[in-house]
Design a protein around this motif. Structure first.
Motif, PDB file in Angstrom:
ATOM      1  N   THR A 147       0.841  -1.259  -0.044  1.00 29.07           N
ATOM      2  CA  THR A 147       0.012   0.140  -0.069  1.00 29.07           C
ATOM      3  C   THR A 147       0.803   1.214   0.092  1.00 29.07           C
ATOM      4  OG1 THR A 147      -1.854  -1.176   1.245  1.00 29.07           O
ATOM      5  CG2 THR A 147      -1.965   1.202   1.133  1.00 29.07           C
ATOM      6  N   VAL A 148       1.965   1.416   0.811  1.00 28.73           N
ATOM      7  CA  VAL A 148       2.958   2.292   0.872  1.00 28.73           C
ATOM      8  C   VAL A 148       3.440   2.769  -0.921  1.00 28.73           C
ATOM      9  CG1 VAL A 148       5.223   3.122   1.353  1.00 28.73           C
ATOM     10  CG2 VAL A 148       3.742   2.038   3.242  1.00 28.73           C
ATOM     11  N   TYR A 160       2.537   5.851  -2.977  1.00 33.94           N
ATOM     12  CA  TYR A 160       3.913   6.762  -2.743  1.00 33.94           C
ATOM     13  C   TYR A 160       3.828   8.400  -2.745  1.00 33.94           C
ATOM     14  CZ  TYR A 160       8.967   6.364  -2.563  1.00 33.94           C
ATOM     15  OH  TYR A 160      10.475   6.272  -2.181  1.00 33.94           O
ATOM     16  N   GLN A 161       3.210   8.686  -3.757  1.00 31.22           N
ATOM     17  CA  GLN A 161       3.199  10.182  -3.947  1.00 31.22           C
ATOM     18  C   GLN A 161       2.229  10.793  -2.953  1.00 31.22           C
ATOM     19  OE1 GLN A 161       4.902  11.927  -6.251  1.00 31.22           O
ATOM     20  NE2 GLN A 161       4.278  13.586  -5.021  1.00 31.22           N
ATOM     21  N   ALA A 162       1.374  10.143  -2.537  1.00 26.51           N
ATOM     22  CA  ALA A 162       0.419  10.771  -1.514  1.00 26.51           C
ATOM     23  C   ALA A 162       1.055  10.775  -0.185  1.00 26.51           C
ATOM     24  CB  ALA A 162      -0.862  10.005  -1.431  1.00 26.51           C
ATOM     25  N   ILE A 163       2.014   9.959   0.035  1.00 28.35           N
ATOM     26  CA  ILE A 163       2.671  10.164   1.343  1.00 28.35           C
ATOM     27  C   ILE A 163       3.864  11.317   1.337  1.00 28.35           C
ATOM     28  CG2 ILE A 163       4.441   8.718   2.740  1.00 28.35           C
ATOM     29  CD1 ILE A 163       3.085   6.096   2.011  1.00 28.35           C
ATOM     30  N   LEU A 164       4.491  11.312   0.022  1.00 25.77           N
ATOM     31  CA  LEU A 164       5.368  12.189  -0.196  1.00 25.77           C
ATOM     32  C   LEU A 164       4.692  13.695  -0.029  1.00 25.77           C
ATOM     33  CD1 LEU A 164       7.365  10.951  -3.266  1.00 25.77           C
ATOM     34  CD2 LEU A 164       8.190  11.274  -1.066  1.00 25.77           C
ATOM     35  N   ARG A 202      16.923  17.828   2.463  1.00 30.57           N
ATOM     36  CA  ARG A 202      16.375  16.716   2.953  1.00 30.57           C
ATOM     37  C   ARG A 202      15.259  16.365   1.951  1.00 30.57           C
ATOM     38  NH1 ARG A 202      16.162  11.973   4.639  1.00 30.57           N
ATOM     39  NH2 ARG A 202      15.009  11.477   6.444  1.00 30.57           N
ATOM     40  N   ARG A 203      14.538  17.068   1.369  1.00 36.43           N
ATOM     41  CA  ARG A 203      13.542  16.774   0.530  1.00 36.43           C
ATOM     42  C   ARG A 203      14.074  16.101  -0.873  1.00 36.43           C
ATOM     43  NH1 ARG A 203      11.072  21.905   1.650  1.00 36.43           N
ATOM     44  NH2 ARG A 203      12.103  22.739  -0.069  1.00 36.43           N
ATOM     45  N   ALA A 204      15.388  16.728  -1.173  1.00 38.03           N
ATOM     46  CA  ALA A 204      16.051  15.917  -2.317  1.00 38.03           C
ATOM     47  C   ALA A 204      16.247  14.654  -2.327  1.00 38.03           C
ATOM     48  CB  ALA A 204      17.472  16.861  -2.607  1.00 38.03           C
ATOM     49  N   THR A 205      16.426  13.931  -0.970  1.00 34.95           N
ATOM     50  CA  THR A 205      16.972  12.566  -1.104  1.00 34.95           C
ATOM     51  C   THR A 205      15.699  11.738  -0.325  1.00 34.95           C
ATOM     52  OG1 THR A 205      18.222  12.950   0.954  1.00 34.95           O
ATOM     53  CG2 THR A 205      19.623  13.205  -1.044  1.00 34.95           C
ATOM     54  N   TYR A 206      14.620  12.496   0.171  1.00 36.00           N
ATOM     55  CA  TYR A 206      13.912  11.592   1.166  1.00 36.00           C
ATOM     56  C   TYR A 206      13.059  10.732   0.221  1.00 36.00           C
ATOM     57  CZ  TYR A 206      10.061  10.741   4.003  1.00 36.00           C
ATOM     58  OH  TYR A 206       9.008  10.016   4.909  1.00 36.00           O
ATOM     59  N   SER A 207      13.122   9.688   0.895  1.00 33.79           N
ATOM     60  CA  SER A 207      12.243   8.351   0.556  1.00 33.79           C
ATOM     61  C   SER A 207      11.337   7.842   1.714  1.00 33.79           C
ATOM     62  CB  SER A 207      12.962   7.333  -0.279  1.00 33.79           C
ATOM     63  OG  SER A 207      12.414   6.149  -0.389  1.00 33.79           O
ATOM     64  N   PRO A 208      10.347   7.450   1.491  1.00 32.39           N
ATOM     65  CA  PRO A 208       9.363   6.716   2.635  1.00 32.39           C
ATOM     66  C   PRO A 208       9.811   5.314   2.690  1.00 32.39           C
ATOM     67  CG  PRO A 208       7.818   7.713   0.855  1.00 32.39           C
ATOM     68  CD  PRO A 208       9.261   7.888   0.415  1.00 32.39           C
ATOM     69  N   VAL A 209      10.524   4.860   1.548  1.00 30.09           N
ATOM     70  CA  VAL A 209      11.237   3.489   1.891  1.00 30.09           C
ATOM     71  C   VAL A 209      12.637   3.429   1.848  1.00 30.09           C
ATOM     72  CG1 VAL A 209      11.589   1.409   0.551  1.00 30.09           C
ATOM     73  CG2 VAL A 209       9.093   2.365   0.592  1.00 30.09           C
ATOM     74  N   ALA A 218       2.469   2.795   9.436  1.00 27.16           N
ATOM     75  CA  ALA A 218       2.407   1.568   8.707  1.00 27.16           C
ATOM     76  C   ALA A 218       2.141   0.525   9.998  1.00 27.16           C
ATOM     77  CB  ALA A 218       3.548   1.259   7.946  1.00 27.16           C
ATOM     78  N   ARG A 219       2.642   0.590  10.995  1.00 25.34           N
ATOM     79  CA  ARG A 219       2.626  -0.453  11.779  1.00 25.34           C
ATOM     80  C   ARG A 219       1.362  -0.179  12.715  1.00 25.34           C
ATOM     81  NH1 ARG A 219       6.305   1.021  16.694  1.00 25.34           N
ATOM     82  NH2 ARG A 219       7.831   1.205  15.144  1.00 25.34           N
ATOM     83  N   TRP A 220       0.832   1.126  12.811  1.00 20.18           N
ATOM     84  CA  TRP A 220      -0.371   1.343  13.550  1.00 20.18           C
ATOM     85  C   TRP A 220      -1.576   0.734  12.333  1.00 20.18           C
ATOM     86  CZ3 TRP A 220       0.282   7.312  14.290  1.00 20.18           C
ATOM     87  CH2 TRP A 220       0.794   7.779  15.216  1.00 20.18           C
ATOM     88  N   VAL A 221      -1.334   0.981  11.289  1.00 20.04           N
ATOM     89  CA  VAL A 221      -2.294   0.336  10.204  1.00 20.04           C
ATOM     90  C   VAL A 221      -2.155  -1.426  10.134  1.00 20.04           C
ATOM     91  CG1 VAL A 221      -3.289   0.175   7.898  1.00 20.04           C
ATOM     92  CG2 VAL A 221      -2.300   2.547   8.789  1.00 20.04           C
ATOM     93  N   ALA A 222      -1.208  -1.626  10.116  1.00 18.95           N
ATOM     94  CA  ALA A 222      -1.014  -3.031  10.119  1.00 18.95           C
ATOM     95  C   ALA A 222      -1.370  -4.059  11.171  1.00 18.95           C
ATOM     96  CB  ALA A 222       0.730  -3.616   9.645  1.00 18.95           C
ATOM     97  N   LEU A 223      -1.172  -3.284  12.465  1.00 20.05           N
ATOM     98  CA  LEU A 223      -1.640  -4.015  13.569  1.00 20.05           C
ATOM     99  C   LEU A 223      -2.989  -3.322  14.157  1.00 20.05           C
ATOM    100  CD1 LEU A 223       1.685  -4.035  15.464  1.00 20.05           C
ATOM    101  CD2 LEU A 223       1.042  -5.752  13.903  1.00 20.05           C
ATOM    102  N   ASP A 224      -3.620  -2.523  13.593  1.00 20.36           N
ATOM    103  CA  ASP A 224      -4.662  -1.911  14.101  1.00 20.36           C
ATOM    104  C   ASP A 224      -4.784  -1.358  15.309  1.00 20.36           C
ATOM    105  OD1 ASP A 224      -7.231  -0.786  14.106  1.00 20.36           O
ATOM    106  OD2 ASP A 224      -8.153  -2.676  14.236  1.00 20.36           O
ATOM    107  N   VAL A 225      -3.689  -0.566  15.804  1.00 30.13           N
ATOM    108  CA  VAL A 225      -3.285  -0.100  17.057  1.00 30.13           C
ATOM    109  C   VAL A 225      -4.082   0.928  17.538  1.00 30.13           C
ATOM    110  CG1 VAL A 225      -1.610   1.148  18.483  1.00 30.13           C
ATOM    111  CG2 VAL A 225      -0.703  -0.509  16.535  1.00 30.13           C
ATOM    112  N   ASP A 226      -5.034   0.843  18.764  1.00 26.25           N
ATOM    113  CA  ASP A 226      -5.774   1.360  19.221  1.00 26.25           C
ATOM    114  C   ASP A 226      -5.220   2.680  20.022  1.00 26.25           C
ATOM    115  OD1 ASP A 226      -8.439   0.202  18.408  1.00 26.25           O
ATOM    116  OD2 ASP A 226      -7.391  -1.622  19.341  1.00 26.25           O
ATOM    117  N   TYR A 227      -4.154   2.435  20.809  1.00 27.08           N
ATOM    118  CA  TYR A 227      -3.781   3.331  21.793  1.00 27.08           C
ATOM    119  C   TYR A 227      -2.048   3.249  21.706  1.00 27.08           C
ATOM    120  CZ  TYR A 227      -3.279   6.435  25.944  1.00 27.08           C
ATOM    121  OH  TYR A 227      -3.189   7.577  26.550  1.00 27.08           O
TER     122      TYR A 227
END
Length: 520
Positions: A156-157, A161-165, A176-183, A236-245
């Motif tokens: 999903t990431v 990808y662009q929406a996360i950027l 930092r923007r010049a080299t930033y990658s979510p992955v 991503a961890r919050w989403v994958a595990l469905d963390v509530d708190y």
């Protein structure tokens, strides 16, 4: 249970306020509420780790009082992170320096005990949490990435990808923007977690392309061959595990905001939580592990109890508090004061009492016959070489049937008081010579004590002390008490003198007075 639940629904205690936020969130489709705490295993567990797990556990316990919905607590270790700097408090630093940038689970253990540096620190974390009786499940970032548990969210990431950027780039500086990658791909050549621009080749297949040592490499993000950038990883961890708190320090407020936005981009819902304030040292400066200022968990537990640390952590979590040696005695005595009040309080007050949350409503009914402050004053006049047996001997003057068997809590505090006095109090004590109206006042106190029996009551002695202070020519009564502390105890502050004299003994106190009057 109904009365407790009704009172808890109205309680202003912060764990119940947090728990009610979870109630409004509704029952998750997964059938349970998931709490999470995060841990960076590039260093050993510390007092901040304890506080975060403790406070999260308090909210979890509060939720149990409001709802029958089951809960889980995951202690998540970010052990896939690349090692950025070598910690100061570990051996074999040159070896670690050779592995900078690699995932913590792929760096040899400098202690030579485990298969990696992360495995060592993860073991320390579990031992640490088990030591305090926390109920939790351990989770490893490396294991989750390598086993495929994060594959769906990784896909999903890449798809978004662009929406996360679009979320992240406006928050970054130009360089930092010049080299930033979510992955962050793991280099197949060096094994380092790379901070390089990434091109998405095939989201469904998990393929990306990046430059590694001058060569373009096409590689999967699955199977532990890549990890996500910090704020994206958290989301991503919050989403994958469905963390509530999950709660976090005030220094991570921006991260919480950005990770929450990314969680929504990924199709999930950010967890509930709140931001607690950071601890300060005695100079009011932020505590830093690299500076070594502040107080370690081991230091607190040398000079104070676990319950007193929990009490300190519970009080005003959104207020910056100074954390240094001087706060320990007060935390101990305030914990026991609140504990002594608990049993007689109505339910509404009990739910706001810190000890209710420290003990999850199962507060022991044992009381303490003397305060920790009084113990410190006692061992202070006894000297740095005082022993537990000698302290118990003095306690016999004041406490009926005083023994470690009858008062096990007091026995623990005696050990802490001796250690605190030896290391911090005794080196600073200096009795001064009495002057002016202090001299006849002390002489009168000596005469009054000489006329009393050895088992004179603390309250009777206190009345004598007050009478001398009121009639002795002092401008203010507090000047008399200050004189007693400085001439007899060697400190600018002290206990109720009636209680101290009853504890230390009438004859022993007369000896202190004689020494003060004879001072050169």
């Amino acid at each position: 249970m109904t009365d407790l639940r009704t009172a808890a629904m109205a309680s202003k205690a912060w764990p119940y306020e947090e728990a009610r936020k979870l109630l409004k969130r509704g029952t998750p489709d997964k059938g349970y509420v998931l709490f999470e705490t995060g841990y960076g295993p590039s260093g050993l567990p510390h007092i901040g780790t304890f506080n975060e797990v403790l406070r999260t556990t308090m909210v979890r316990n509060a939720f149990h009082a409001l709802s029958e919905v089951p809960t889980r607590l995951i202690a998540f270790s970010d052990d896939m992170d690349g090692l950025r700097k070598v910690p100061d408090n570990v051996p074999n630093q040159d070896m670690l320096r050779d592995h900078l940038g690699k995932p913590l689970t792929r760096i040899p253990d400098p202690f030579g005990k485990f298969e990696s540096f992360a495995h060592h620190n993860n073991a320390m974390l579990r031992e640490f949490l088990d030591r305090f009786g926390f109920e939790y499940e351990f989770a490893s970032s490396t294991e989750y990435y390598a086993s495929g548990r994060f594959d769906s969210v990784l896909r999903t990431v890449l798809e978004r990808y662009q929406a996360i950027l679009d979320v992240m780039l406006p928050t970054l500086r130009a360089e930092r923007r010049a080299t930033y990658s979510p992955v962050l791909p793991v280099s197949p050549k060096s094994g380092v977690v790379l901070q390089v621009p990434v091109e998405v080749v095939d989201p469904a297949a998990g393929l990306i392309r990046f430059e590694d040592e001058g060569e373009m490499v096409e590689q999967s993000v699955f199977g532990g061959l890549a990890k996500l950038q910090w704020k994206v990883d958290w989301a991503a961890r919050w989403v994958a595990l469905d963390v509530d708190y999950e709660m976090a320090g005030k220094d991570l407020i921006d991260s919480v905001i950005q990770s929450g936005k990314i969680a929504r981009v990924l199709g999930g819902k950010p967890p509930e939580g709140f931001n607690y304030e950071m601890f300060l040292d005695e100079n009011g400066e932020k505590i830093s592990k690299s500076k070594g200022n502040g107080l370690s968990l081991e230091q607190w537990l040398t000079y104070g109890t676990q319950e007193s640390l929990a009490f300190f952590a519970y009080r005003e979590p959104k207020k910056a508090k100074q954390l240094h040696m001087g706060v320990i005695p007060r935390a101990i005595d305030e914990y026991w004061q609140f504990r002594g009040n608990y049993l007689a309080q109505p339910i509404e007050q009990k739910l706001g009492n810190p000890v209710h949350h420290i003990h999850d409503g199962k507060v022991p009914d044992a009381t303490l016959p003397v305060t920790f402050g009084l113990l410190l004053n006692l061992v202070g006049v006894m000297g740095a070489d005082a022993t537990e047996a000698q302290v118990w001997g003095y306690l016999g003057n004041y406490v009926e049937d005083a023994s470690p068997e009858r008062y096990p809590d007091l026995a623990r505090l005696i050990g802490h008081a001796l250690a605190y006095n030896r290391d911090f109090v005794a080196p600073t004590l200096k009795r001064r010579k009495p002057v002016g109206v202090e001299i006849p006042a002390l002489q009168r106190l000596d005469r009054e004590l000489a006329a009393r029996s050895a088992d004179a009551k603390a309250e009777d002695i206190q009345n004598i002390v007050y009478a001398i202070g009121n009639e002795g020519g002092f401008e203010q009564l507090r000047d008399w008490f200050k004189a007693l502390y400085e001439t007899l105890l060697g400190s600018s502050q002290g206990p109720r003198m009636g209680s101290f004299i009853a504890l230390y003994g009438v004859e022993n106190t007369r000896r202190l007075i004689a020494e003060a009057l004879a001072a050169d």
